[in-house]
Design an enzyme around this catalytic site. Structure first.
Site, short mmCIF file in Angstrom:
data_model
loop_
_atom_site.label_atom_id
_atom_site.label_comp_id
_atom_site.label_asym_id
_atom_site.label_seq_id
_atom_site.Cartn_x
_atom_site.Cartn_y
_atom_site.Cartn_z
N GLU A 69 33.10 47.11 37.51
CA GLU A 69 34.29 46.32 37.20
C GLU A 69 33.85 44.87 37.21
OE1 GLU A 69 38.01 46.05 39.52
OE2 GLU A 69 37.71 48.23 39.59
N CYS A 77 39.63 38.68 39.37
CA CYS A 77 39.10 38.95 38.03
C CYS A 77 40.24 39.10 37.04
CB CYS A 77 38.15 40.12 38.01
SG CYS A 77 38.60 41.45 39.07
#
Ligand SMILES: Cc1cc2nc3c(=O)[nH]c(=O)nc-3n(C[C@H](O)[C@H](O)[C@H](O)COP(=O)(O)OP(=O)(O)OC[C@H]3O[C@@H](n4cnc5c(N)ncnc54)[C@H](O)[C@@H]3O)c2cc1C
Length: 1013
Positions: A766, A800
């Site tokens: 990720e 993020c």
């Protein structure tokens, strides 16, 4: 100034609450209320032709049909859209989405289908073509095909203004007062200056000035004794953009003085002033402000200060007691407007999101009705000190209140002086009928909103919801299909007939996810006691060793892998249930240790309280969700269909030793999520936490051991990433890698895995993204600003999922930017252990320096629009770790080459026709993590959703804070490779599939087939 504080009573169940509200009416009073209430409905129904023409229209187009929803959507958005093209698209979309024919002949067709539409479309009361009556669909389609024609747009805009003006008395206070002077039904008003929820100091100043001007004007133009004169209502949320319990100090410094000034002015002009009731989490702080107003000696002789109390709130009775106490202790008369409450649906949602222990309001309508009557009785009892004002449009409530009034006398033995109130545009016929039938109906005041159409929308939507909801009295009142006996019922009997008072289809916030897993516990930031408790743990002094002192040497990596490999057979051999139970124990332990982790996250990672609590909740949810998922995945084998005489079983078995590498921005949640996913499926783990946050990781590791994870199954090695990676990726026992961090490191890991001989290993990665939010001109600017602030600057932009690029349709870009810059001014950047801080530090001084370099570079390519000042108080965090939030306007998406992991927001304008190209450009950067969309156009939403690479798309909300099991999280392209964390497929990747095929006929014949009957 010291003020009397309201302390919320301890939480109880709704059933206990209602038991405590002793029956507010006697049997005879209940019977009388039913009879009188029903009489009012019958009387009003007999005069249906006198009802306001829009009443029938609103009833027909309620929330239970697509057409009503389409109209509500138009009403909510159309008037604020500045450009014709977007307005036309909204009109075409919404009108095409309904089946308008179905309303033909329903209700009173003359009003619903002809006159009303005619009025709205042409501005005059005319008969429309027969075609509209016979073929509304065809007629509207024809209309919308020509939707670009200004006629239709103007007609619909006018239509929405007409719906709106049903609920406002004037665009300005002058206009409103003129109307009140000439229209007898508006002779007694409480004027409300539209506008709520100031987002900026400028908004707050504007609303304050509007209140001042209105009080002056009302004071000049109306006569009579105080309760016989028109008055004013104020919303505290209009007076300060940071009006909340957390910002108590600011509320005392800024909001209370403003509220005091308004009260002093109203007192000087001899008119009443009521403080409206807003959200439940503002109840305590609103009472603090009200107490300050009540304690003001300069207005002591003025009996006009009033407070709205919401009966749906479970603290309503305690609030009334508190107001009575204020009145007693300050020796002054006060007023209370009793309402049921206007925000029921959004309060329920908010309580669920926050994981509150109990709903702060009742979950059944009849509970609210009973609470209303109990509060009404309390008000009559206190009527020597409190002037009661009953705001309702419900015939039963009116009848029951009148019944109570008849049995109460003040201390001098006189009938109690009180009033009813209704909203402008609602309840007209009902109160007319009540006046006709009931000789003792007291004065009725009209709550009269004043303001331009643009400020009306939030209010209008609440009114349309109220008209459209089938639980609401006004929705069924004139509907001949609903028998009068069902419209007017006795709420006390309804409660008595229930086994549980709690609504059986509204689970408690903790039980949101059904029986298989508990929701995590949140914090009620509206309660001072919770705020003080959290503040206390943040202030706790905690000295942490330097991260480096925790580092282990590279030699340990090999030993850890060997030990984990040896531990694998025993751990995988345990039943999945036993492993899942350990995770659940860990979740509970973490919940119990919340305060310690809160302090640790603030100290080591610079997290603000809100962010730290959210992270702890996410961690708990990872544990609980993966425990449930593992039971589903491995708790039973799946038997597959096939030929007779054979059994085929699919199972998921663990892979071996997983390497888990987590980042510093979620040092608890991501660290734990990776580890527990690997462990619960039967793998063992060697984990490397982020270099900067070893303390959080080690504390959680210790907690996992305490929960029952064997030490040999989990090895946590704080150390420098590169050193770890180089040794770890070479280990023969390695069975898979799960990583969250930069794209560059993910690519390095990918290459290192590919370079290995032997088995091909899975990588779950990720990584980041250049996340955009696309906002068109149908979006609500206030909502956009709220969502941009939290998405771009929450967690100091170090998520993020955070927003990096705000794309605004050029037509309303200036308006949104102005509001956004104003709202940025109110952000507090500083000490993360201070509860009022919005933006804490970034992770290190070198990250801050890097961000400053990025800002300087972007300022050369674009234009710096705004930077926010850093507070002088940065606590124990060095100043060089702070980056003040920045807003930079750029002309082209090419200017933004990389993700800047901090509180830096870039903004880009686009024209509508450029939207497809914008989407292509966003795809071209290769990232695909999150996308925000703010639009009321379903077509735009669909186009963007289909065209984006983003793995998580958020519509009309912020774009951070994915909830485990609800919004599985993870991106595509440069943003990572799935499966999504917190989703139903995540655990699969930690296992391999195995199929067992058994020829069941080998040990004899096909017994199953032969014994078939
Ligand atoms: C003059 C005036 C001033 C007002 N000022 C305020 C204010 O300051 N703040 C504010 O919030 N509202 C205010 N309101 C709005 C008011 O709350 C609503 O108009 C009112 O709730 C409608 O109640 P009713 O008796 O007319 O209708 P009813 O149809 O009898 O009641 C509807 C109400 O019941 C409640 N309800 C519905 N479903 C449920 C459920 N499942 N569980 C529990 N409760 C439920 C909700 O409160 C809903 O609004 C004001 C209204 C008036 C008339």
């Amino acid at each position: 100034m010291s003020v009397m504080t309201f302390i919320s009573p301890a939480l109880r169940s709704e059933t206990q609450d209602l038991t405590a509200l002793s029956a507010p009416l006697s049997i005879a009073e209940r019977q009388a209320a039913l009879e009188i209430g029903r009489g009012l409905v019958k009387g009003a129904r007999a005069r249906a032709n006198e009802r306001p023409y829009l009443d029938a229209f609103l009833q027909e187009f309620g929330l239970s049909n697509q057409e009503g929803i389409a109209l509500m959507c138009l009403a909510e958005a159309l008037l604020r859209i500045p450009d014709d093209e977007t307005a036309d698209r909204l009109i075409a979309e919404k009108l095409a989405s309904g089946n308008w024919d179905s309303h033909s002949g329903r209700s009173d067709s003359l009003f619903v289908n002809a006159s009303t539409w005619g009025l709205m479309l042409t501005g005059r009361l005319v008969e429309l073509p027969d075609e509209l009556r016979s073929n509304a669909n065809g007629w509207l389609r024809h209309l919308t095909q020509r939707a670009s024609e200004p006629l239709v747009r103007q007609a619909l805009r006018r239509a929405m203004k007409i719906i709106g003006s049903e609920f406002v008395v004037g665009r300005s206070i002058e206009e409103a007062l003129q109307r009140s002077a000439t229209d007898a039904s508006l002779a007694l008003c409480s004027f409300d200056m539209l506008g709520e929820g100031a987002r900026t100091d400028e908004d707050a100043r504007r609303y304050y000035d509007a209140y001042v001007a209105a009080i002056e004007q009302i004071g000049r133009s109306v006569e009579g004794s105080l309760h016989q004169r028109s008055s004013i209502s104020i919303k505290l949320s209009a007076l300060d953009p940071r009006y909340s319990a957390i910002h108590r100090e600011r509320v005392h410094e800024r909001l209370i003085p403003r509220a005091l000034e308004l009260a002093r002015l109203a007192a000087a002009r001899g008119i009443g002033l009521t403080v409206d009731a807003e959200e439940q989490d503002r109840l305590e702080i609103s009472l603090e402000i009200f107490a300050a107003m009540a304690g003001d000696p300069t207005t002591r002789d003025w009996p006009g200060l009033g407070l709205a109390v919401q009966a749906y709130g479970r603290r309503a009775m305690a609030v009334i007691d508190h107001v009575a106490e204020l009145s007693r202790s300050h020796g002054r008369a006060l007023a209370v407007r009793l309402v049921k409450g206007a925000y029921w649906d959004s309060e329920i949602k908010r309580a669920q999101e926050r994981g509150l222990a109990e709903y702060p309001l009742y979950t059944r309508k009849c509970s609210t009705d009973v609470s209303y009557l109990a509060c009404a009785r309390a008000l009559f009892t206190a009527s020597d000190r409190i002037y009661p004002q009953f705001a309702t449009h419900n015939a039963h409530t009116i009848a029951a209140v009148l019944g109570l009034a008849r049995t109460h006398r003040d201390t001098a033995g006189r009938a109690v002086d009180f009033e009813f109130q209704r909203l402008h545009g609602m309840g007209t016929l009902l109160y007319d009928e009540a006046r006709r039938q009931l000789a003792d109906l007291p004065r009725v005041r009209v709550y009269a909103p004043v303001g331009p159409h643009a400020d009306l929308l939030a209010y209008l939507v609440r009114r349309l919801l109220e008209n459209g909801a089938n639980t609401s009295f006004v929705n069924r009142f004139m509907d001949e299909r609903v028998p009068v006996e069902q419209v007017v019922t006795d709420p006390i009997s309804e409660i008595e007939a229930l086994t549980t008072v709690e609504h059986d289809r509204i689970p408690l916030p903790s039980h949101l996810y059904g029986p298989s897993r508990l929701n995590s516990r949140g914090v009620d930031f509206g309660r001072r006691s919770s705020i003080e408790e959290i503040g206390q743990c943040l202030r706790s002094t905690l000295t942490l060793p330097s991260p480096e002192s925790r580092y282990v040497t590279a030699g340990v990596v090999e030993t850890a892998f060997r030990a984990a490999s040896l531990a694998f057979p025993e751990w995988r051999g345990r039943p999945v249930d036993a492993r899942a139970e350990i995770l659940e124990r860990a979740a509970n332990l973490l919940d119990q240790s919340r305060d310690a982790f809160l302090a640790l996250l603030a100290r080591e990672a610079g997290k603000t309280a809100g962010d730290a609590i959210a992270e702890i909740r996410e961690t708990i949810e990872f544990c609980r969700y993966y425990a449930t998922s593992a039971r589903e995945l491995q708790g039973r084998v799946s038997v597959l269909d096939g030929v007779t005489g054979e059994r085929n079983e699919l199972s998921h078995v663990p892979r071996g030793v997983w390497c888990c590498i987590s980042p510093w921005n979620f040092p608890l949640a991501i660290f734990t999520g990776q580890i527990v996913a690997a462990l619960v499926t039967g793998n063992t783990v060697v984990a490397k936490p982020a270099e900067t946050t070893p303390e959080v990781a080690l504390a959680m590791t210790d907690l996992l051991y305490r929960a029952g994870v064997p030490r040999d199954a989990l090895h946590v090695l704080p150390m420098v990433g590169k050193e770890f990676g180089e040794v770890a990726l070479r280990q023969p026992a390695l069975a898979g890698v799960v990583f969250t961090g930069s794209t560059r490191t993910a690519q390095w890991l990918n290459r290192a895995l590919a370079a290995r001989d032997g088995a091909i290993l899975p990588l779950i990665a990720e990584t980041g993204g250049i996340n955009a939010m696309i906002v068109d001109s149908t979006a609500l600017p206030e909502q956009v600003v709220d969502d941009v602030l939290s998405s771009a600057f929450g967690s100091a932009g170090q998520r993020c999922s955070a927003l990096r690029l705000l794309c605004l349709q050029a037509d309303n870009a200036d308006r949104i930017l102005e509001m956004l810059e104003g709202a940025m001014n109110t952000l507090a950047v500083g000490d993360p252990t201070d509860l009022t801080t919005d933006v804490g530090p970034v992770i290190t001084a070198s990250a801050a320096a890097d961000l400053e370099r990025h800002i300087a570079q972007m300022c050369q390519r674009g234009r710096l629009r705004k930077r926010v000042a850093i507070s002088p108080n940065t606590g124990s965090v060095p100043r060089d770790r702070f980056v003040s939030p920045a807003l930079i306007e750029i002309d082209s998406i090419d200017a933004l080459e990389r993700e800047a992991f901090g509180p830096v927001l870039h903004v880009l304008r686009y024209r509508t026709e450029e939207l497809p190209r914008l989407l292509d450009d966003l795809r071209a950067n290769g990232y695909g993590l999150t996308l925000g969309i703010q639009t009321r156009l379903d077509g735009t939403r669909r186009m963007l959703f289909e065209g984006t690479l983003a793995g998580n798309v958020y519509v009309n909300r912020n774009m951070i804070g994915a909830v485990v099991g609800v919004q599985p999280f993870g991106g595509t392209g440069l943003s990572g490779t799935g499966p999504k964390a917190g989703g139903p497929n995540y655990l699969h990747r930690f296992t391999t599939e195995r199929v067992l095929t058994i020829n069941t006929t080998a040990t004899g014949g096909n017994t199953a087939l032969l014994t078939l009957e």
